[in-house]
Design an enzyme around this catalytic site. Structure first.
Site, PDB file in Angstrom:
ATOM      1  N   ASP A  25      -7.099   3.265  -3.283  1.00 61.10           N
ATOM      2  CA  ASP A  25      -7.815   3.366  -1.999  1.00 61.10           C
ATOM      3  C   ASP A  25      -8.084   4.835  -1.704  1.00 61.10           C
ATOM      4  O   ASP A  25      -7.156   5.632  -1.574  1.00 61.10           O
ATOM      5  CB  ASP A  25      -6.974   2.740  -0.868  1.00 61.10           C
ATOM      6  N   ASP A  30     -13.872  -1.154   3.122  1.00 58.50           N
ATOM      7  CA  ASP A  30     -12.948  -1.143   4.258  1.00 58.50           C
ATOM      8  C   ASP A  30     -13.687  -0.487   5.435  1.00 58.50           C
ATOM      9  O   ASP A  30     -14.397  -1.173   6.185  1.00 58.50           O
ATOM     10  CB  ASP A  30     -11.657  -0.389   3.862  1.00 58.50           C
ATOM     11  N   GLU A  41     -11.054   0.920  -3.382  1.00 55.72           N
ATOM     12  CA  GLU A  41     -11.367   0.667  -1.984  1.00 55.72           C
ATOM     13  C   GLU A  41     -12.033   1.897  -1.365  1.00 55.72           C
ATOM     14  O   GLU A  41     -11.528   3.013  -1.500  1.00 55.72           O
ATOM     15  CB  GLU A  41     -10.049   0.332  -1.261  1.00 55.72           C
ATOM     16  N   LYS A  64      -9.682  -6.442   7.937  1.00 56.85           N
ATOM     17  CA  LYS A  64      -8.728  -5.962   8.940  1.00 56.85           C
ATOM     18  C   LYS A  64      -9.216  -6.521  10.260  1.00 56.85           C
ATOM     19  O   LYS A  64     -10.356  -6.257  10.659  1.00 56.85           O
ATOM     20  CB  LYS A  64      -8.707  -4.429   9.008  1.00 56.85           C
ATOM     21  N   SER A  99       0.854  -1.175   0.000  1.00 58.75           N
ATOM     22  CA  SER A  99       0.000   0.000   0.000  1.00 58.75           C
ATOM     23  C   SER A  99       0.893   1.230   0.000  1.00 58.75           C
ATOM     24  O   SER A  99       1.717   1.398   0.902  1.00 58.75           O
ATOM     25  CB  SER A  99      -0.887  -0.024   1.253  1.00 58.75           C
ATOM     26  N   GLY A 143      -4.205  -3.728   6.241  1.00 55.82           N
ATOM     27  CA  GLY A 143      -3.211  -3.451   7.281  1.00 55.82           C
ATOM     28  C   GLY A 143      -3.458  -2.110   7.925  1.00 55.82           C
ATOM     29  O   GLY A 143      -4.170  -1.261   7.375  1.00 55.82           O
ATOM     30  N   LYS A 157      -2.876   5.162  -2.842  1.00 49.02           N
ATOM     31  CA  LYS A 157      -3.848   6.020  -2.149  1.00 49.02           C
ATOM     32  C   LYS A 157      -4.198   7.205  -3.041  1.00 49.02           C
ATOM     33  O   LYS A 157      -3.306   7.777  -3.697  1.00 49.02           O
ATOM     34  CB  LYS A 157      -3.241   6.538  -0.837  1.00 49.02           C
ATOM     35  N   LYS A 192      -1.251  -0.961  -4.363  1.00 53.41           N
ATOM     36  CA  LYS A 192      -2.401  -0.149  -3.956  1.00 53.41           C
ATOM     37  C   LYS A 192      -1.909   1.274  -3.808  1.00 53.41           C
ATOM     38  O   LYS A 192      -0.936   1.531  -3.097  1.00 53.41           O
ATOM     39  CB  LYS A 192      -2.949  -0.698  -2.639  1.00 53.41           C
TER      40      LYS A 192
HETATM   41  O1  OSB Z   1      -7.155   2.295   4.425  1.00 53.07           O
HETATM   42  O2  OSB Z   1      -6.131   0.469   4.288  1.00 53.07           O
HETATM   43  C1  OSB Z   1      -6.210   1.613   4.743  1.00 53.07           C
HETATM   44  C2  OSB Z   1      -3.082   2.407   6.801  1.00 53.07           C
HETATM   45  C3  OSB Z   1      -3.634   3.119   7.846  1.00 53.07           C
HETATM   46  C4  OSB Z   1      -4.989   3.351   7.855  1.00 53.07           C
HETATM   47  C5  OSB Z   1      -5.792   2.878   6.813  1.00 53.07           C
HETATM   48  C6  OSB Z   1      -5.249   2.150   5.779  1.00 53.07           C
HETATM   49  C7  OSB Z   1      -3.863   1.944   5.749  1.00 53.07           C
HETATM   50  C8  OSB Z   1      -3.167   1.284   4.653  1.00 53.07           C
HETATM   51  C9  OSB Z   1      -1.792   0.705   4.969  1.00 53.07           C
HETATM   52  O3  OSB Z   1      -3.569   1.241   3.528  1.00 53.07           O
HETATM   53  C10 OSB Z   1      -1.758  -0.763   4.961  1.00 53.07           C
HETATM   54  C11 OSB Z   1      -0.453  -1.245   5.550  1.00 53.07           C
HETATM   55  O4  OSB Z   1       0.563  -1.175   4.853  1.00 53.07           O
HETATM   56  O5  OSB Z   1      -0.447  -1.686   6.718  1.00 53.07           O
HETATM   57 MG    MG Z   2      -8.393   1.220   3.141  1.00 50.86          MG
END
Ligand code: OSB
Ligand code: MG
Length: 369
Positions: free
Chosen positions: A188, A238, A213, A262, A135, A290, A163, A161
């Site tokens: 995401d 999510d 996402e 999660k 991510s 995560g 953001k 992924k």
């Molecule tokens: O939306 O998945 C998410 C991290 C912190 C809060 C929300 C998210 C995330 C990540 C990171 O996308 C996932 C990771 O590398 O642990």
């Molecule tokens: Mg997410």
């Protein structure tokens, strides 16, 4: 099992690379660890909260308070026959999924050790290795994003992924496509859009994303259903799913086609298992998300990803992607083909560096029976 003592540790760990999403930026991870012991075993869980209530309403402070005043005393007061039973004992506390999950995680770790099994096997998982993706946060510039993708492609990650947020979306993703071709890519949005953004979201269909996402509000499953009917790209939920009940409704409404599991957000491993099973019945693929976990939460993520419904690479990257030094030994490593070897020792299967945890903790609470 009868727990005789539960400890809560408050930790702050510096991220090697700041992580930015549409809801904010994290330079340090602040979270809690739970250490539980019986006469024979010690188990560890991670409470995947943050300092601020930006991803969800829970924070380090709310989780500490709810654990200390309710959840831990209830867990200590009588034997726990199976971790699934703990769920019911804690149900009088509404919500606070991450607090519940951290405690239940430690109980699952002990339960697996009592069975003499790796946590993955105690959960019913079968894989020996899992496929993982990465991510990537919102980078300050397009060039920096491309550099990140190049680096992680080189490290073997199987899915990218990216953001996004309004204004930092289509062009960024398009640039990655232009530069790296048809790599497995998804976006995401962390709830940054509304139905008014339909034209933009439909334009993302051109990019052949594996999924998008949580494009809409953190508490929505109605507008997501409206959106999904007008998008080719599958929606992955999510933020808006906090357990099997939310999921059942989202499946029936058609609010998406994929679930990000999660463990913290869903209230623990037991609820994650049930959510996984519901998705299997509905034909929704799942993958493990995560929360920038330390080694403890990361090993829980590895364990659950061995279940058969986890057919898409998750966000469980290597310890070294986040930390200069992780609190487990050995650390979680990703092979050059983008896989993690599932531990075969009992429980979490890696040693938690307890001395390091104790010396790093800036606050610590002990509750006894
Ligand atoms: O939306 O998945 C998410 C991290 C912190 C809060 C929300 C998210 C995330 C990540 C990171 O996308 C996932 C990771 O590398 O642990
Ligand atoms: Mg997410």
């Amino acid at each position: 099992m009868q727990l005789r003592q539960v400890e809560i540790f408050a930790l702050r760990m510096r991220l090697r690379h700041p992580f930015e999403t549409s809801f904010g930026r994290e330079d340090d991870r602040e979270f809690l660890l739970v250490r539980a012991e019986t006469d024979d075993f010690t188990g560890w869980g991670e409470v995947t909260v943050s300092r601020d209530p930006f991803y969800c309403y829970e924070t380090v402070a709310t989780a500490q308070s709810v654990l200390h005043d309710y959840l831990v005393p209830w867990a200590l007061k009588a034997p726990i026959i199976h971790p699934d039973d703990l769920q019911e004992r804690l149900a009088q506390v509404r919500g606070h999924q991450m607090a519940k999950a951290g405690l239940e995680g430690a109980v699952w770790d002990i339960h697996a050790q009592e069975l003499g099994l790796p946590l993955s096997r105690a959960l019913g998982g079968t894989r020996q290795e899992i496929e993982v993706g990465i991510s990537i946060g919102i980078e300050p510039t397009e060039a920096l994003l491309l550099k990140q993708v190049e680096r992680f492609l080189g490290e073997g990650y199987r899915r990218f992924k990216i953001k996004i947020k309004p204004g930092v979306d289509y062009d960024r993703l398009k640039a990655v496509r232009r530069e790296f071709g048809q790599i497995p890519m998804m976006a995401d949005a962390n709830s940054a859009y509304t139905l008014e953004d339909l034209p933009l979201l439909q334009r993302l269909d051109e990019l052949d994303l594996m999924m998008i996402e949580q494009p809409l509000s953190y508490d929505d499953i109605i507008d997501h259903a409206t959106l999904q009917r007008q998008l080719k790209t599958p929606i992955c939920l999510d933020e808006s799913i906090h357990g099997p009940e939310d999921l059942r409704k989202a499946i029936s409404l058609g609010s998406g086609r994929i679930l990000n599991i999660k463990i913290g957000r869903l209230g623990g491993l037991t609820q994650s298992l049930r959510s996984h099973n519901l998705c299997q019945g509905a034909g929704w693929p799942v993958w493990c998300g995560g929360m920038l976990e330390s080694g403890v939460g990361r090993l829980h993520n590895v364990a659950i990803t061995t279940l058969p419904g986890f057919t898409l690479p998750g966000d469980t990257a290597a310890s070294s992607r986040y930390w200069q030094e992780d609190i487990i030994e050995p650390e979680v490593i990703v092979s050059p083909k983008g896989t993690i070897q599932v531990p075969d020792g009992p429980g979490l299967g890696h040693k938690v560096r307890e001395d390091m945890v104790r010396s790093m903790a800036h606050a610590h609470w002990t509750l006894r029976r």
